[in-house]
Design an enzyme around this catalytic site. Structure first.
Site, short mmCIF file in Angstrom:
data_model
loop_
_atom_site.label_atom_id
_atom_site.label_comp_id
_atom_site.label_asym_id
_atom_site.label_seq_id
_atom_site.Cartn_x
_atom_site.Cartn_y
_atom_site.Cartn_z
N CYS A 182 1.03 -2.24 15.65
CA CYS A 182 1.09 -1.92 14.21
C CYS A 182 0.55 -3.05 13.34
O CYS A 182 0.97 -4.21 13.47
CB CYS A 182 2.54 -1.61 13.82
SG CYS A 182 2.73 -1.24 12.06
N CYS A 241 -1.13 6.09 10.33
CA CYS A 241 0.13 5.45 10.72
C CYS A 241 -0.14 4.06 11.28
O CYS A 241 -1.01 3.89 12.12
CB CYS A 241 0.81 6.25 11.83
SG CYS A 241 1.37 7.85 11.33
N SER A 280 11.95 7.08 8.25
CA SER A 280 11.54 6.74 9.61
C SER A 280 12.09 5.37 9.98
O SER A 280 12.06 4.45 9.17
CB SER A 280 10.01 6.74 9.68
OG SER A 280 9.58 6.52 11.01
N ASN A 301 -3.72 4.70 16.45
CA ASN A 301 -4.82 4.37 15.54
C ASN A 301 -5.27 2.95 15.83
O ASN A 301 -4.47 2.13 16.28
CB ASN A 301 -4.36 4.46 14.08
CG ASN A 301 -4.00 5.89 13.69
OD1 ASN A 301 -4.68 6.83 14.08
ND2 ASN A 301 -2.94 6.03 12.93
N LEU A 350 10.31 6.07 18.81
CA LEU A 350 10.78 5.81 20.18
C LEU A 350 9.68 5.14 21.00
O LEU A 350 9.88 4.09 21.60
CB LEU A 350 11.19 7.14 20.80
CG LEU A 350 12.41 7.18 21.69
CD1 LEU A 350 13.61 6.52 21.06
CD2 LEU A 350 12.74 8.64 22.03
N HIS A 351 8.55 5.80 21.10
CA HIS A 351 7.33 5.25 21.73
C HIS A 351 7.40 4.95 23.22
O HIS A 351 6.44 4.42 23.78
CB HIS A 351 6.86 3.96 21.02
CG HIS A 351 6.68 4.09 19.54
ND1 HIS A 351 6.16 5.22 18.96
CD2 HIS A 351 6.96 3.24 18.52
CE1 HIS A 351 6.12 5.05 17.64
NE2 HIS A 351 6.60 3.87 17.35
N CYS A 376 6.43 -6.35 7.30
CA CYS A 376 7.50 -5.78 8.12
C CYS A 376 7.92 -6.80 9.16
O CYS A 376 7.07 -7.46 9.75
CB CYS A 376 7.01 -4.51 8.81
SG CYS A 376 8.28 -3.68 9.81
N GLU A 406 0.84 -1.19 0.00
CA GLU A 406 0.00 0.00 0.00
C GLU A 406 0.88 1.24 0.00
O GLU A 406 2.01 1.22 0.48
CB GLU A 406 -0.92 0.00 1.22
CG GLU A 406 -1.96 -1.11 1.14
CD GLU A 406 -3.03 -1.03 2.21
OE1 GLU A 406 -4.19 -1.22 1.86
OE2 GLU A 406 -2.70 -0.76 3.38
N CYS A 417 3.59 8.91 1.18
CA CYS A 417 4.10 8.04 2.23
C CYS A 417 4.31 6.68 1.55
O CYS A 417 3.35 6.02 1.16
CB CYS A 417 3.05 7.95 3.34
SG CYS A 417 3.47 6.78 4.62
N CYS A 443 6.02 -4.48 15.90
CA CYS A 443 5.60 -3.57 16.97
C CYS A 443 4.18 -3.95 17.39
O CYS A 443 3.33 -4.26 16.54
CB CYS A 443 5.65 -2.11 16.49
SG CYS A 443 7.33 -1.59 16.08
N GLY A 450 6.82 -1.48 6.37
CA GLY A 450 8.22 -1.91 6.39
C GLY A 450 9.15 -1.05 7.21
O GLY A 450 8.81 0.06 7.63
N GLU A 451 10.34 -1.58 7.44
CA GLU A 451 11.40 -0.86 8.16
C GLU A 451 12.45 -0.44 7.12
O GLU A 451 13.20 -1.27 6.62
CB GLU A 451 12.00 -1.79 9.24
CG GLU A 451 13.30 -1.31 9.85
CD GLU A 451 13.27 0.13 10.37
OE1 GLU A 451 12.29 0.54 11.00
OE2 GLU A 451 14.26 0.86 10.12
N1 SAH Z 1 9.34 0.93 10.58
C1 SAH Z 1 9.51 2.37 10.52
C2 SAH Z 1 8.63 2.99 9.48
C3 SAH Z 1 7.14 2.87 9.73
S1 SAH Z 1 6.58 4.48 10.01
C4 SAH Z 1 9.30 2.93 11.90
O1 SAH Z 1 8.98 2.18 12.81
O2 SAH Z 1 9.51 4.12 12.10
C5 SAH Z 1 5.07 4.24 10.71
C6 SAH Z 1 4.93 5.03 12.00
O3 SAH Z 1 3.62 4.78 12.49
C7 SAH Z 1 5.91 4.56 13.06
O4 SAH Z 1 6.29 5.60 13.90
C8 SAH Z 1 5.03 3.56 13.80
O5 SAH Z 1 5.50 3.26 15.07
C9 SAH Z 1 3.72 4.29 13.82
N2 SAH Z 1 2.57 3.41 14.10
C10 SAH Z 1 2.52 2.07 13.96
N3 SAH Z 1 1.31 1.59 14.35
C11 SAH Z 1 0.59 2.66 14.74
C12 SAH Z 1 -0.74 2.84 15.23
N4 SAH Z 1 -1.55 1.79 15.41
N5 SAH Z 1 -1.14 4.08 15.52
C13 SAH Z 1 -0.33 5.15 15.32
N6 SAH Z 1 0.92 5.05 14.85
C14 SAH Z 1 1.39 3.82 14.57
#
Ligand code: SAH
Length: 367
Positions: free
Chosen positions: A128, A348, A203, A306, A227-228, A121, A100, A114, A125, A171-172
């Protein structure tokens, strides 16, 4: 060039480098300047296929079409959010897998794409949807660039162009570094797409050695680090890939990135109710970032989670605002970003190919 194996489609033109294209042209008795002409055309023309390049002689177009696919991605369908601010495309790859890609048009002023860097991926996480799929495979440079071309062609119909690109799709990016860097080099090439590196953001979940490798390229791109969490205890729970490196190692690599590239780094922080949204979490995060020195080099992007896997919930708005305030009071720039396109699952972390799609389409192909 490699002889083609039976049953394999020809390479996409965006996966063919300038030297290989020059060699092909020599073999076909064409002048060398055609290489540049062809590369400019695929980057800038809104033609739907080789036949649309009417500046090229017809026999050359036919020969090109027999040797190279015009695009590495094929649009399957597209959806638009109700507010019109997000569009999402499902794209098919030559081997039947799908990815996508998202366009965020900002009223003509700014058009951000984007893009995905992998099908699925491997980072898993907890919150995600893409992580839930697991890794299907890395994308090629052409498959990345052609996501941008897909949206460029659409925008060209309205006299607009892609102004910003972010590697925040599926993806990463740093787990597929070479292909991503190859794509970025094409996107920033003034002869091709001409997007300023300052309008390119990569990212990452925080793969420390690869962050250093990216910095060493000396391309002034933006880096976003997911970071989260304010500490390793919380981070390890929700970002399994972080078990390899401590949060302080990730932060130190972010500092090195700033030193080398002179670009600010953004820390992405998904707010999860009851997990990482307490005032003391904000205070701990602020203290950690302050230890890096010159806080003006960093910015925290707070993202209310989300809907996705893990059953996580958004904290109440006042709690999220308080989190941002605690950071700001301590001199850390922070913004609370309500992400767009959730009605079409384009926010995201919501990108995901419909269950079983790749397998089903693959099986049809065999028949
Ligand atoms: N793998 C890379 C690129 C993905 S970017 C990374 O982790 O940065 C996608 C972004 O959306 C990342 O910051 C990810 O942590 C965030 N994300 C993933 N799931 C999400 C969700 N359910 N709600 C909001 N943000 C989310």
């Amino acid at each position: 060039m490699q002889p083609r194996r039976a049953g394999h489609p020809p390479p996409a033109i965006t996966d063919v480098d300038e030297r290989a294209l020059a060699a092909w042209l020599r073999e076909h008795g064409e002048p060398a300047y055609r290489a540049r002409q062809i590369r400019r055309a695929f980057a800038r023309s809104s033609a739907a296929d080789w036949d649309g390049l009417t500046d090229l002689p017809k026999p050359l177009r036919a020969a090109l079409a027999a040797s190279f696919r015009w695009s590495a991605v094929e649009p399957v369908h597209e959806v638009e959010s109700v507010d019109g601010e997000t569009r999402k495309a499902l794209l098919r790859l030559h081997d039947g897998h799908h990815i996508e890609s998202v366009l965020m048009p900002h009223h003509g002023a700014r058009n951000s794409v984007c893009f995905s860097t992998q099908a699925g991926c491997p980072m898993a996480c907890a919150f995600c949807a893409t992580g839930e799929m697991g890794l299907v495979r890395n994308l090629t440079t052409g498959e990345i660039v052609d996501q941008v071309r897909h949206w460029s062609r659409e925008l060209a119909a309205r006299g607009e162009r892609v102004s910003h690109v972010v590697a925040m799709g599926m993806g990463e990016p740093l787990a597929n570094l070479d292909a991503v860097v190859g794509a970025v080099r094409m996107l920033i090439d003034p002869e091709l797409f001409g997007i300023s590196p300052r309008r390119v953001t990569i990212s990452t979940v925080g793969l420390v050695p690869r962050m250093d490798a990216l910095a060493a390229l000396d391309l002034p791109m933006n880096l976003a680090v997911s970071l989260h969490a304010p500490n390793d205890r919380i981070r390890r729970r929700i970002v399994p890939a972080s078990r390899r490196w401590t949060i302080d190692e990730v932060l130190a690599a972010s500092r090195r990135y700033v030193e080398r590239t002179k670009r600010r780094v953004t820390f992405e922080y998904v707010l999860l109710a009851g997990v990482n949204d307490a005032e003391r979490d904000a205070a701990e995060l602020a203290a950690r970032i302050r230890r890096l020195g010159r806080t003006a080099d960093f910015h925290v992007n707070l993202i209310p989670v989300n809907a996705g896997p893990g059953g996580f919930e958004r904290p109440p708005v006042e709690r999220m605002e308080r989190f941002a305030e605690v950071l700001q009071e301590r001199g850390i720039a922070a913004t609370l970003r309500i992400s767009k396109g959730q009605d079409i699952a384009a926010g995201c972390g919501q990108l995901k190919v419909p269950e079983g799609r790749a397998a089903r389409v693959g099986a049809e192909d065999l028949g």
